[in-house]
Write a protein that holds these residues in place. Sequence first.
Motif, PDB file in Angstrom:
ATOM      1  N   MET A   1     -27.471 -18.382  28.981  1.00 28.91           N
ATOM      2  CA  MET A   1     -26.747 -19.191  29.918  1.00 28.91           C
ATOM      3  C   MET A   1     -25.885 -20.193  29.159  1.00 28.91           C
ATOM      4  SD  MET A   1     -28.484 -21.301  33.043  1.00 28.91           S
ATOM      5  CE  MET A   1     -28.814 -20.249  34.417  1.00 28.91           C
ATOM      6  N   THR A   2     -24.624 -20.303  29.494  1.00 28.58           N
ATOM      7  CA  THR A   2     -23.745 -21.249  28.815  1.00 28.58           C
ATOM      8  C   THR A   2     -24.072 -22.673  29.239  1.00 28.58           C
ATOM      9  OG1 THR A   2     -22.059 -21.249  30.537  1.00 28.58           O
ATOM     10  CG2 THR A   2     -21.883 -19.528  28.827  1.00 28.58           C
ATOM     11  N   MET A   3     -23.538 -23.638  28.493  1.00 20.80           N
ATOM     12  CA  MET A   3     -23.752 -25.034  28.849  1.00 20.80           C
ATOM     13  C   MET A   3     -23.207 -25.296  30.254  1.00 20.80           C
ATOM     14  SD  MET A   3     -22.518 -28.538  26.973  1.00 20.80           S
ATOM     15  CE  MET A   3     -20.875 -28.590  27.674  1.00 20.80           C
ATOM     16  N   ARG A   4     -22.032 -24.786  30.549  1.00 19.61           N
ATOM     17  CA  ARG A   4     -21.430 -24.972  31.874  1.00 19.61           C
ATOM     18  C   ARG A   4     -22.355 -24.425  32.961  1.00 19.61           C
ATOM     19  NH1 ARG A   4     -16.869 -25.661  34.852  1.00 19.61           N
ATOM     20  NH2 ARG A   4     -15.533 -26.153  33.104  1.00 19.61           N
TER      21      ARG A   4
ATOM     22  N   GLU B   1     -24.084 -26.585  35.875  1.00 21.34           N
ATOM     23  CA  GLU B   1     -23.831 -26.255  37.280  1.00 21.34           C
ATOM     24  C   GLU B   1     -25.138 -25.970  38.020  1.00 21.34           C
ATOM     25  OE1 GLU B   1     -20.984 -23.081  36.830  1.00 21.34           O
ATOM     26  OE2 GLU B   1     -19.280 -24.491  36.797  1.00 21.34           O
ATOM     27  N   ALA B   2     -26.077 -25.297  37.368  1.00 22.74           N
ATOM     28  CA  ALA B   2     -27.378 -25.019  37.991  1.00 22.74           C
ATOM     29  C   ALA B   2     -28.151 -26.317  38.228  1.00 22.74           C
ATOM     30  CB  ALA B   2     -28.187 -24.061  37.120  1.00 22.74           C
ATOM     31  N   ALA B   3     -28.123 -27.206  37.250  1.00 22.94           N
ATOM     32  CA  ALA B   3     -28.805 -28.491  37.405  1.00 22.94           C
ATOM     33  C   ALA B   3     -28.151 -29.313  38.515  1.00 22.94           C
ATOM     34  CB  ALA B   3     -28.793 -29.266  36.083  1.00 22.94           C
ATOM     35  N   ALA B   4     -26.842 -29.327  38.540  1.00 28.52           N
ATOM     36  CA  ALA B   4     -26.107 -30.114  39.533  1.00 28.52           C
ATOM     37  C   ALA B   4     -26.338 -29.607  40.959  1.00 28.52           C
ATOM     38  CB  ALA B   4     -24.616 -30.101  39.212  1.00 28.52           C
ATOM     39  N   ALA B   5     -26.626 -28.329  41.097  1.00 29.50           N
ATOM     40  CA  ALA B   5     -26.852 -27.744  42.428  1.00 29.50           C
ATOM     41  C   ALA B   5     -28.085 -28.344  43.101  1.00 29.50           C
ATOM     42  CB  ALA B   5     -26.997 -26.228  42.310  1.00 29.50           C
ATOM     43  N   ARG B   6     -28.966 -28.965  42.339  1.00 30.57           N
ATOM     44  CA  ARG B   6     -30.178 -29.579  42.896  1.00 30.57           C
ATOM     45  C   ARG B   6     -29.915 -30.951  43.503  1.00 30.57           C
ATOM     46  NH1 ARG B   6     -32.489 -27.757  37.694  1.00 30.57           N
ATOM     47  NH2 ARG B   6     -32.375 -29.931  37.057  1.00 30.57           N
ATOM     48  N   TYR B   7     -28.710 -31.482  43.333  1.00 28.18           N
ATOM     49  CA  TYR B   7     -28.401 -32.835  43.781  1.00 28.18           C
ATOM     50  C   TYR B   7     -27.336 -32.816  44.874  1.00 28.18           C
ATOM     51  CZ  TYR B   7     -30.848 -34.147  39.521  1.00 28.18           C
ATOM     52  OH  TYR B   7     -31.796 -34.290  38.541  1.00 28.18           O
ATOM     53  N   PRO B   8     -27.516 -33.665  45.899  1.00 26.32           N
ATOM     54  CA  PRO B   8     -26.514 -33.705  46.967  1.00 26.32           C
ATOM     55  C   PRO B   8     -25.211 -34.367  46.519  1.00 26.32           C
ATOM     56  CG  PRO B   8     -28.217 -35.347  47.365  1.00 26.32           C
ATOM     57  CD  PRO B   8     -28.644 -34.540  46.171  1.00 26.32           C
ATOM     58  N   ASP B   9     -25.281 -35.215  45.507  1.00 23.44           N
ATOM     59  CA  ASP B   9     -24.118 -35.934  44.990  1.00 23.44           C
ATOM     60  C   ASP B   9     -23.995 -35.597  43.499  1.00 23.44           C
ATOM     61  OD1 ASP B   9     -22.277 -37.766  43.996  1.00 23.44           O
ATOM     62  OD2 ASP B   9     -23.185 -39.505  44.956  1.00 23.44           O
ATOM     63  N   GLN B  10     -22.847 -35.126  43.080  1.00 24.11           N
ATOM     64  CA  GLN B  10     -22.658 -34.716  41.685  1.00 24.11           C
ATOM     65  C   GLN B  10     -22.870 -35.859  40.696  1.00 24.11           C
ATOM     66  OE1 GLN B  10     -21.912 -31.166  40.788  1.00 24.11           O
ATOM     67  NE2 GLN B  10     -23.032 -31.493  42.679  1.00 24.11           N
ATOM     68  N   ARG B  11     -22.627 -37.091  41.141  1.00 31.39           N
ATOM     69  CA  ARG B  11     -22.845 -38.236  40.260  1.00 31.39           C
ATOM     70  C   ARG B  11     -24.319 -38.329  39.850  1.00 31.39           C
ATOM     71  NH1 ARG B  11     -20.586 -44.391  41.238  1.00 31.39           N
ATOM     72  NH2 ARG B  11     -21.037 -45.122  39.142  1.00 31.39           N
ATOM     73  N   SER B  12     -25.206 -37.909  40.726  1.00 31.70           N
ATOM     74  CA  SER B  12     -26.648 -37.942  40.435  1.00 31.70           C
ATOM     75  C   SER B  12     -27.032 -36.946  39.349  1.00 31.70           C
ATOM     76  CB  SER B  12     -27.445 -37.640  41.698  1.00 31.70           C
ATOM     77  OG  SER B  12     -27.174 -38.604  42.693  1.00 31.70           O
ATOM     78  N   ALA B  13     -26.177 -35.997  39.077  1.00 35.42           N
ATOM     79  CA  ALA B  13     -26.468 -34.962  38.086  1.00 35.42           C
ATOM     80  C   ALA B  13     -25.977 -35.318  36.686  1.00 35.42           C
ATOM     81  CB  ALA B  13     -25.845 -33.641  38.529  1.00 35.42           C
ATOM     82  N   ILE B  14     -25.410 -36.491  36.519  1.00 38.09           N
ATOM     83  CA  ILE B  14     -24.845 -36.850  35.213  1.00 38.09           C
ATOM     84  C   ILE B  14     -25.912 -36.868  34.124  1.00 38.09           C
ATOM     85  CG2 ILE B  14     -23.674 -38.626  33.863  1.00 38.09           C
ATOM     86  CD1 ILE B  14     -22.119 -39.367  36.423  1.00 38.09           C
TER      87      ILE B  14
END
Length: 170
Positions: A1-4, A8-21
């Motif tokens: 799996m690439t870094m991107r 993207e997989a980690a960010a999908a768990r959050y309703p707000d992308q800022r929370s995935a930083i």
Amino acid sequence: MTMREQIEAAAARYPDQRSAIMPALLIAQKEHGYLPAPVLEEVADILGVERIWVYELATFYTLFHTTPVGRFHLQLCDNVSCMLRGSEDLLRHLEAVLGIEKGGTTPDGLFTLSTVECLGACEMAPVMQVGDDYHGDLDIARLGALLDRLCKAAGQVTSAERVVVGAPGG
């Protein structure tokens, strides 16, 4: 799996992308070893968030490194509990054995030595974090044994053989 893809997989768990930083920065740092400006920009672009938000988190938390660090990042707590139990002496010893000052990296890139304000492990003061692992109730002997294990794991000479005459703190 690439870094991107990982971000993207980690960010999908959050309703707000800022929370995935923060999870995204951990993924990027694991991939690159540290977080130079182009990587911070890439993380912001992947998440679709303001670059300053990514920069703020990357530079605020000691968990993240915006400059290269050694294979073993020695983070010695210098807060009150650790200081009262000898962290200052341990820091001077580390500087002497490694031949670097606080904030420096050994020429071979094996060790970076830092102090941190608090590791939240006062019950085992003085404490040092190496990577994801905490090492507590440290004294000079335990510290020497830890350095020897790290050197051995890296296929390097032991800490006793690394002593640099005239090094800072020596």
